[in-house]
Design a protein around this motif. Structure first.
Motif, mmCIF file in Angstrom:
data_model
loop_
_atom_site.group_PDB
_atom_site.id
_atom_site.type_symbol
_atom_site.label_atom_id
_atom_site.label_comp_id
_atom_site.label_asym_id
_atom_site.label_seq_id
_atom_site.Cartn_x
_atom_site.Cartn_y
_atom_site.Cartn_z
ATOM 1 N N ALA A 150 0.817 -1.218 0.000
ATOM 2 C CA ALA A 150 0.000 0.000 0.000
ATOM 3 C C ALA A 150 0.847 1.263 0.000
ATOM 4 C CB ALA A 150 -0.930 -0.001 1.202
ATOM 5 N N GLY A 151 2.111 1.163 0.292
ATOM 6 C CA GLY A 151 2.976 2.322 0.347
ATOM 7 C C GLY A 151 3.741 2.326 1.657
ATOM 8 N N PRO A 152 4.443 3.383 1.903
ATOM 9 C CA PRO A 152 5.242 3.424 3.122
ATOM 10 C C PRO A 152 4.365 3.435 4.369
ATOM 11 C CG PRO A 152 5.299 5.534 1.998
ATOM 12 C CD PRO A 152 4.565 4.583 1.113
ATOM 13 N N SER A 153 4.869 2.806 5.395
ATOM 14 C CA SER A 153 4.173 2.827 6.671
ATOM 15 C C SER A 153 5.153 3.221 7.763
ATOM 16 C CB SER A 153 3.549 1.464 6.982
ATOM 17 O OG SER A 153 4.566 0.533 7.265
ATOM 18 N N ASP A 212 11.503 0.283 7.701
ATOM 19 C CA ASP A 212 12.825 0.767 8.064
ATOM 20 C C ASP A 212 13.003 2.191 7.537
ATOM 21 O OD1 ASP A 212 15.397 0.865 8.991
ATOM 22 O OD2 ASP A 212 16.240 -0.330 7.350
ATOM 23 N N VAL A 213 13.634 3.046 8.298
ATOM 24 C CA VAL A 213 13.811 4.452 7.927
ATOM 25 C C VAL A 213 14.667 4.581 6.674
ATOM 26 C CG1 VAL A 213 14.709 6.675 8.701
ATOM 27 C CG2 VAL A 213 13.530 5.195 10.306
ATOM 28 N N THR A 214 15.643 3.711 6.519
ATOM 29 C CA THR A 214 16.515 3.803 5.334
ATOM 30 C C THR A 214 15.727 3.540 4.052
ATOM 31 O OG1 THR A 214 17.140 1.477 5.596
ATOM 32 C CG2 THR A 214 18.577 3.128 6.606
ATOM 33 N N ILE A 215 14.710 2.699 4.143
ATOM 34 C CA ILE A 215 13.874 2.453 2.965
ATOM 35 C C ILE A 215 13.144 3.734 2.575
ATOM 36 C CG2 ILE A 215 11.873 1.179 2.109
ATOM 37 C CD1 ILE A 215 12.765 -1.158 3.858
ATOM 38 N N HIS A 216 12.652 4.466 3.564
ATOM 39 C CA HIS A 216 11.975 5.730 3.277
ATOM 40 C C HIS A 216 12.928 6.725 2.630
ATOM 41 C CE1 HIS A 216 8.255 4.713 5.235
ATOM 42 N NE2 HIS A 216 8.880 4.394 6.369
ATOM 43 N N TYR A 217 14.149 6.828 3.184
ATOM 44 C CA TYR A 217 15.126 7.748 2.615
ATOM 45 C C TYR A 217 15.485 7.356 1.186
ATOM 46 C CZ TYR A 217 15.830 9.873 7.201
ATOM 47 O OH TYR A 217 15.649 10.535 8.377
ATOM 48 N N GLN A 218 15.649 6.080 0.940
ATOM 49 C CA GLN A 218 15.969 5.614 -0.411
ATOM 50 C C GLN A 218 14.829 5.938 -1.379
ATOM 51 O OE1 GLN A 218 16.706 1.472 0.122
ATOM 52 N NE2 GLN A 218 18.788 1.756 0.902
ATOM 53 N N ARG A 219 13.614 5.719 -0.931
ATOM 54 C CA ARG A 219 12.459 5.986 -1.784
ATOM 55 C C ARG A 219 12.354 7.482 -2.101
ATOM 56 N NH1 ARG A 219 8.007 3.486 0.994
ATOM 57 N NH2 ARG A 219 8.769 1.567 0.076
ATOM 58 N N VAL A 220 12.553 8.337 -1.102
ATOM 59 C CA VAL A 220 12.483 9.778 -1.302
ATOM 60 C C VAL A 220 13.604 10.239 -2.223
ATOM 61 C CG1 VAL A 220 12.751 12.004 -0.146
ATOM 62 C CG2 VAL A 220 11.245 10.268 0.820
ATOM 63 N N ASN A 221 14.798 9.701 -2.030
ATOM 64 C CA ASN A 221 15.917 10.087 -2.898
ATOM 65 C C ASN A 221 15.679 9.632 -4.335
ATOM 66 O OD1 ASN A 221 17.376 11.412 -0.922
ATOM 67 N ND2 ASN A 221 18.455 9.562 -0.277
ATOM 68 N N ALA A 222 15.102 8.447 -4.518
ATOM 69 C CA ALA A 222 14.802 7.974 -5.871
ATOM 70 C C ALA A 222 13.772 8.882 -6.529
ATOM 71 C CB ALA A 222 14.302 6.535 -5.823
ATOM 72 N N GLN A 223 12.778 9.305 -5.773
ATOM 73 C CA GLN A 223 11.773 10.211 -6.331
ATOM 74 C C GLN A 223 12.371 11.572 -6.659
ATOM 75 O OE1 GLN A 223 8.715 10.173 -3.359
ATOM 76 N NE2 GLN A 223 7.748 8.326 -4.175
#
Length: 110
Positions: free
Chosen positions: A65-68, A72-83
């Motif tokens: 469904a998306g980030p929750s 893991d916080v690093t996954i969020h950072y990676q996703r934001v950096n990719a975007q």
């Protein structure tokens, strides 16, 4: 003489009623055939919609469904950096298209 006039009128109206009834019968028969065809199409569409609805429900249950908050916080950072990098790439491509367009306009104005 009046007997023959009235007889002719009655026979003529009966013949006209026969043709009218035959036309109505044919129209009603055609309407029933079309309604049968339409009901078959509706049932096929209903089956297809049910199948698509089941597929969508299965896909929704299996997709992420998306980030929750529990990821893991690093996954969020990676996703934001990719975007951000994707957005920057789109911005650079748009800028290059604009430069080409501006040069064409400048060429026409000179």
């Amino acid at each position: 003489m009046w007997f023959w006039v009235w007889t002719l009128l009655i026979v003529g109206s009966l013949v006209g009623a026969f043709f009218l009834a035959r036309s109505l019968w044919r129209s009603a028969k055609g309407l029933m055939e079309e309604l049968g065809r339409a009901s078959r199409r509706i049932s096929e569409s209903s089956d297809r919609l049910q199948e698509l609805s089941d597929r969508a429900r299965e896909a929704a249950s299996t997709q992420h469904a998306g980030p929750s908050l529990f990821d893991d916080v690093t996954i969020h950072y990676q996703r934001v950096n990719a975007q951000r990098t994707a957005r920057a790439g789109r911005k650079d491509a748009r800028r290059a298209r604009h430069v080409v367009t501006w040069q064409k306009w400048k060429h026409f104005n000179d």
